[in-house]
Design a protein around this motif. Structure first.
Motif, short mmCIF file in Angstrom:
data_model
loop_
_atom_site.label_atom_id
_atom_site.label_comp_id
_atom_site.label_asym_id
_atom_site.label_seq_id
_atom_site.Cartn_x
_atom_site.Cartn_y
_atom_site.Cartn_z
N UNK A 316 0.19 -4.91 4.93
CA UNK A 316 0.73 -6.05 5.68
C UNK A 316 2.05 -6.54 5.09
N UNK A 317 2.17 -6.47 3.76
CA UNK A 317 3.43 -6.90 3.12
C UNK A 317 4.60 -6.05 3.62
N UNK A 318 4.36 -4.73 3.77
CA UNK A 318 5.43 -3.84 4.22
C UNK A 318 5.73 -4.05 5.70
N UNK A 319 4.69 -4.27 6.49
CA UNK A 319 4.92 -4.59 7.91
C UNK A 319 5.73 -5.87 8.01
N UNK A 320 5.38 -6.86 7.18
CA UNK A 320 6.11 -8.13 7.17
C UNK A 320 7.57 -7.91 6.78
N UNK A 321 7.78 -7.06 5.77
CA UNK A 321 9.14 -6.81 5.32
C UNK A 321 9.98 -6.18 6.43
N UNK A 322 9.40 -5.25 7.16
CA UNK A 322 10.12 -4.64 8.28
C UNK A 322 10.37 -5.65 9.40
N UNK A 323 9.40 -6.52 9.60
CA UNK A 323 9.58 -7.51 10.67
C UNK A 323 10.66 -8.52 10.30
N UNK A 324 10.77 -8.83 9.01
CA UNK A 324 11.78 -9.79 8.57
C UNK A 324 13.18 -9.20 8.57
N UNK A 325 13.27 -7.88 8.62
CA UNK A 325 14.59 -7.22 8.55
C UNK A 325 14.72 -6.26 9.73
N UNK A 326 15.03 -6.81 10.87
CA UNK A 326 15.11 -6.05 12.12
C UNK A 326 16.14 -4.91 12.03
N UNK A 327 17.29 -5.18 11.42
CA UNK A 327 18.36 -4.18 11.38
C UNK A 327 17.99 -2.99 10.49
N UNK A 554 7.28 -2.98 14.92
CA UNK A 554 7.80 -2.96 16.29
C UNK A 554 6.80 -3.57 17.26
N UNK A 555 5.55 -3.11 17.14
CA UNK A 555 4.50 -3.60 18.03
C UNK A 555 4.32 -5.11 17.86
N UNK A 556 4.33 -5.56 16.60
CA UNK A 556 4.18 -7.00 16.34
C UNK A 556 5.29 -7.80 17.01
N UNK A 557 6.50 -7.30 16.95
CA UNK A 557 7.63 -8.00 17.58
C UNK A 557 7.53 -7.98 19.10
N UNK A 558 7.29 -6.78 19.63
CA UNK A 558 7.33 -6.61 21.08
C UNK A 558 6.14 -7.26 21.78
N UNK A 634 -0.54 -6.39 12.20
CA UNK A 634 -0.59 -7.73 12.76
C UNK A 634 -1.50 -7.69 13.99
N UNK A 635 -1.90 -8.89 14.48
CA UNK A 635 -2.92 -8.94 15.52
C UNK A 635 -2.46 -9.82 16.69
N UNK A 636 -3.02 -9.59 17.89
CA UNK A 636 -2.63 -10.36 19.08
C UNK A 636 -3.30 -11.73 19.13
N UNK A 637 -2.67 -12.72 18.55
CA UNK A 637 -3.21 -14.09 18.52
C UNK A 637 -2.10 -15.02 18.05
N UNK A 638 -2.36 -16.30 18.16
CA UNK A 638 -1.44 -17.28 17.60
C UNK A 638 -1.79 -17.61 16.15
N UNK A 639 -3.07 -17.40 15.81
CA UNK A 639 -3.53 -17.60 14.45
C UNK A 639 -4.83 -16.83 14.30
N UNK A 640 -5.00 -16.18 13.15
CA UNK A 640 -6.23 -15.40 12.94
C UNK A 640 -6.64 -15.48 11.48
N UNK A 641 -7.83 -16.04 11.26
CA UNK A 641 -8.41 -16.11 9.93
C UNK A 641 -9.76 -15.40 9.98
N UNK A 642 -9.92 -14.37 9.14
CA UNK A 642 -11.07 -13.48 9.26
C UNK A 642 -11.67 -13.17 7.89
N UNK A 643 -12.97 -12.87 7.86
CA UNK A 643 -13.54 -12.28 6.65
C UNK A 643 -13.30 -10.76 6.70
#
Length: 864
Positions: A316-327, A554-558, A634-643
């Protein structure tokens, strides 16, 4: 052995066929592969070949069918895709120098599990071959993808888990131990064969150095044995270098989020259940990868989400890093478009089948790595560290760049592969060949001047070599014996001279030496690739990970996915969760999102509401959110807290298994039992309409008992959808159960409108008749059903004939617990009592369809 009347060739054929009785033997004769006897008869049918015969005029002609050598691959693929094996028999010596019968042998056995995947749409697919070995209270599964070199092993404690893992891997062929007891092997083969798997056998032999090296990482002796058996089968059937196979990796299924084939199907994870295609599945939706390796890795992540929170958070950290740096993400993906399938290119290099075009694909892939490193190095995030770990393999890329032309031919034995300036000998040969053209042009000019024939020309023919051609009208102008006649054409004569013959010899020699030298140098380059296979494979894995993580970003953004949060509390808090696949099929803003809230004290939601209102979608979207979260997406929701969940169980939809003799209700109960036996307090259970496959009271009783069993013994987070409104009272009796329903409203005209919104409390009614009206059933039928429903709700049993007017029906009041007897046994005759007794003895739930038909026939005989 062949019959006494067999020719030496047929004796040789029978000796080979006896070693491969379950395979089609492709026997090489010149430019053809020939099939004989039963292989020819069956092959002609399957491959639409012309069936002929050898020794047609003899008393016993041999059936025969031929396949051109250059087209053999297409025919082999057809047979293997249908579950057959093909043994390739080649000539092992030059027929021109052979004494007696040409030696032949099997050079490769191609089977469903060893076929090298290729073709459009197959680049993101694995082709696994597995070995199954029973142990002392355990089952060992080892599997390999020959096209990539991936090799893994695991130990399980139930055969059902083995079958499920085989289904998950989409294995087509299974290897069993040949020296097992025959009854054990046959029993296994039967169970595996019933699921359409091709069965092969292999004797466990002493280990060799290669097998020992590849199994060295394994600790469990049974896993070593199973993997060794699998590898020996590969080496025996392929008979070529397989240096690309990586050392075996042992894994535990419990280190991943576990779910069975029913769940994979119910959730449309890999393919759409209805269409059997990727489109309409979760994988089809989120696969934005740009490389074949990335596509295969993403599929593995979908099928095996993680359970270790640290590993999940790292992804998730790497997905976040890619999402934070679109270019950076976009620049990386631009480079990834130029990366070919490094894993399969490595395999081809190891096997010696890599051609010049594929080696250029490797070069182009490697030349993109410095650009990828530069893109990632420009960031200040963890992507910088990831980029620095990439091996750009400049040495290998530079060698290929210098040696091999950019657009080589497919064949590696016909020259035009090596660059000018790379090898002095090849340059000299090319110079001779280039000078040849000038020499021929000068010869033509000289001969035209000497003969006065301006149409005279010097040419070349593959069959006759170099020649001087003169039209028949000009033959009279030639001096006697000036040329040696070579060939007569309709309108011309072709000649040769001693000088031209000598020049041709020199040219052919130069051409042959150049071609041979180019092939030798190409093999040298390919061997350098082979020596660096481990580096290429490591790079392939790194590129695949980057590709998948960037794709998930990409999926998270789109699609407006958010990062999930994992908690130690056994609670679910999803706000505005969505079913990603269903949402993608609707117009923007049309999908209705829902919250999923189960706190630590609430383990189960009883979901009621009308059909088609969205109960199943609500249940499935929770499972998909869990799978996405634990695979590191990432997941399709506005907020997700899970075990962190350990397993997912689903019982959704009405399915039977006629091949195994199981009715819809039997399948339903079997799947429910699987969950009840295996689920823990950390599992997710989704039950949709349990109990509907039997009588109302039976179904309701089973549904209530299952609910109470889950509540009392398992405590798993559970979504239980039902039309039995009577069950909603359980929420008042059990603190961990709550009622929710899918909202629906009737307008002033009585029409039903679905809100697709999950609301607190039970539904006020089922709306089944409203749904039937929406389906277009006749108005008269709907009116009659409404009256019958009213009577039933008033605890009335309505007895009427099909054509009796509704206003003349005479209701007969009766308690709903009372049932109308089909037979009055007390007054039945002796014959009827015998039939009823036979009916009592039938165990319907265990009967196959054929058993049921036979039983019915037996009752008819009693009646007679």
């Amino acid at each position: 052995m062949g019959k006494p009347a067999d020719t030496p060739m047929m004796v040789q054929y029978h000796e080979i066929k006896s070693q491969y009785p379950d395979a089609f033997v492709f026997y090489r004769l010149g430019d053809f592969y020939e099939l004989f006897e039963e292989d020819a008869i069956q092959g002609a049918k399957l491959l639409e070949l012309t069936l002929t015969a050898r020794n047609k005029n003899s008393e016993n002609p041999v059936p025969m069918a031929g396949i051109p050598h250059h087209a053999a691959k297409n025919y082999i693929d057809i047979l293997v895709d249908q579950g057959h094996k093909v043994a390739i028999v080649e000539q092992m010596e030059d027929p021109a120098v052979a004494h007696g019968m040409v030696k032949r042998d099997v050079v490769q056995l191609i089977t469903p599990g060893t076929k090298m995947i290729d073709g459009v749409g197959s680049d993101k697919q694995n082709n696994y071959l597995a070995a199954v070995l029973p142990g002392d209270g355990t089952w060992v599964l080892a599997y390999i993808d020959l096209s990539t070199g991936e090799l893994k092993a695991t130990t399980m404690y139930r055969f059902s888990d083995v079958m499920d893992e085989l289904s998950s891997l989409e294995v087509k062929e299974v290897v069993l131990r040949k020296n097992d007891e025959q009854t054990t092997r046959q029993g296994l083969a039967t169970q595996l064969g019933e699921r359409g798997l091709v069965i092969s056998t292999q004797t466990i032999t002493g280990e060799n150095a290669t097998v020992s090296f590849l199994t060295q990482p394994l600790i469990k002796s049974d896993e070593v044995a199973a993997t060794s058996m699998l590898l020996n089968y590969i080496f025996d059937t392929q008979r070529r270098n397989l240096d690309h196979i990586v050392p075996a990796v042992s894994y535990e299924r419990l280190t991943y989020l576990k779910f069975n084939q029913d769940t994979r199907t119910n959730l449309d994870l890999i393919e759409n259940t209805r269409t059997k295609k990727r489109a309409g599945s979760l994988l089809g939706l989120i696969d934005e990868t740009h490389t074949a390796m990335g596509g295969r890795l993403l599929k593995q992540w979908v099928l095996k989400p993680l359970r270790d929170q640290h590993d999940i958070e790292s992804r998730l950290d790497l997905v976040q890093a890619f999402q934070d740096d679109f270019f950076t993400r976009g620049a990386l993906q631009d480079h990834l478009k130029s990366v070919y399938d490094l894993e399969r290119l490595s395999a081809r290099a190891a096997m010696g089948t890599m051609n010049a075009r594929e080696i250029v694909q490797l070069k182009r892939s490697l030349l993109t790595i410095p650009g990828i490193k530069a893109v990632l190095s420009d960031t200040t995030s963890i992507l910088n560290v990831t980029g620095n770990k990439l091996d750009d393999m400049v040495d290998l890329a530079s060698l290929i760049e210098e040696a091999v032309v950019d657009d080589p031919p497919i064949s590696v034995r016909e020259g035009d592969i090596i660059n000018d300036g790379f090898d002095e000998k090849i340059d000299n040969y090319r110079r001779v060949l280039h000078d040849n053209q000038q020499w021929l042009a000068q010869l033509e000019a000289d001969e035209r001047a000497a003969t006065g024939i301006h149409s005279l020309k010097v040419g070349y023919n593959k069959n006759f070599g170099y020649f001087i051609e003169v039209t028949k009208a000009n033959i009279v102008k030639l001096e006697a014996n000036r040329y040696e006649r070579l060939q007569t054409l309709t309108n011309a004569e072709r000649f040769v001279t001693p000088e031209l013959k000598e020049h041709e010899r020199l040219i052919i020699e130069a051409q042959a030496k150049r071609t041979q030298r180019e092939y030798e140098l190409f093999v040298t380059v390919r061997e350098r690739v082979k020596a660096n296979i481990s580096r290429v494979q490591k790079l392939a894995q790194q590129i695949a990970h980057l590709d998948v993580l960037a794709a998930l970003s990409d999926v998270a953004d789109n699609r407006r996915f958010i990062r999930p949060i994992f908690t130690d509390h056994n609670s679910i808090m999803i706000k505005q969760g969505r079913h990603p696949v269903v949402e993608s099929l609707l117009s923007v803003g049309e999908f209705v999102a829902n919250d999923v809230l189960l706190d630590e004290t609430t383990n189960m939601q009883l979901i009621t509401g009308p059909n088609m209102a969205g109960k199943s979608t609500y249940m499935r979207e929770l499972a998909l959110i869990v799978i996405l979260a634990q695979m590191g997406s990432f997941v399709p929701a506005e907020y997700a807290e899970l075990p962190i969940f350990d397993q997912i169980f689903t019982r959704i939809g009405a399915n039977d298994d006629m091949a195994m003799g199981q009715s819809t209700f039997m399948v339903e109960m079997a799947e429910a039992n699987h969950a009840l036996q295996e689920a823990t307090a950390h599992s997710l259970v989704l039950f949709d309409e349990l109990g509907r496959g039997t009588a109302t009271y039976d179904g309701m009783a089973l549904a209530q008992a299952i609910i109470e069993f889950l509540d009392a013994h398992i405590h798993a987070k559970t979504l239980f959808s039902t039309h039995y409104h009577e069950l909603t009272v359980l929420a008042d009796q059990h603190a961990s159960i709550e009622n929710v329903h899918v909202g629906a409203v009737e307008d002033d005209t009585g029409h039903l409108h679905f809100l697709h919104q999950i609301q607190k409390g039970p539904a006020d009614k089922s709306y089944g008749i409203h749904v039937a009206a929406l389906a277009g059933l006749p108005d008269e039928l709907i009116t009659n059903a409404t009256k019958i429903l009213t009577a039933l709700e008033n605890k009335e049993t309505v007895i009427t004939t099909q054509n009796q007017p509704a206003d003349t029906m005479q209701p007969e009041r009766s308690g709903l617990s009372e049932q109308v007897a089909l037979f009055n046994v007390d007054v039945a005759d002796k014959e009827t009592q015998i039939i009823l007794g036979a009916l009592d003895d039938f165990d319907i739930l265990k009967m196959t369809p054929v058993d049921a038909m036979n039983a019915l026939n037996a009752l008819k005989q009693l009646r007679k």
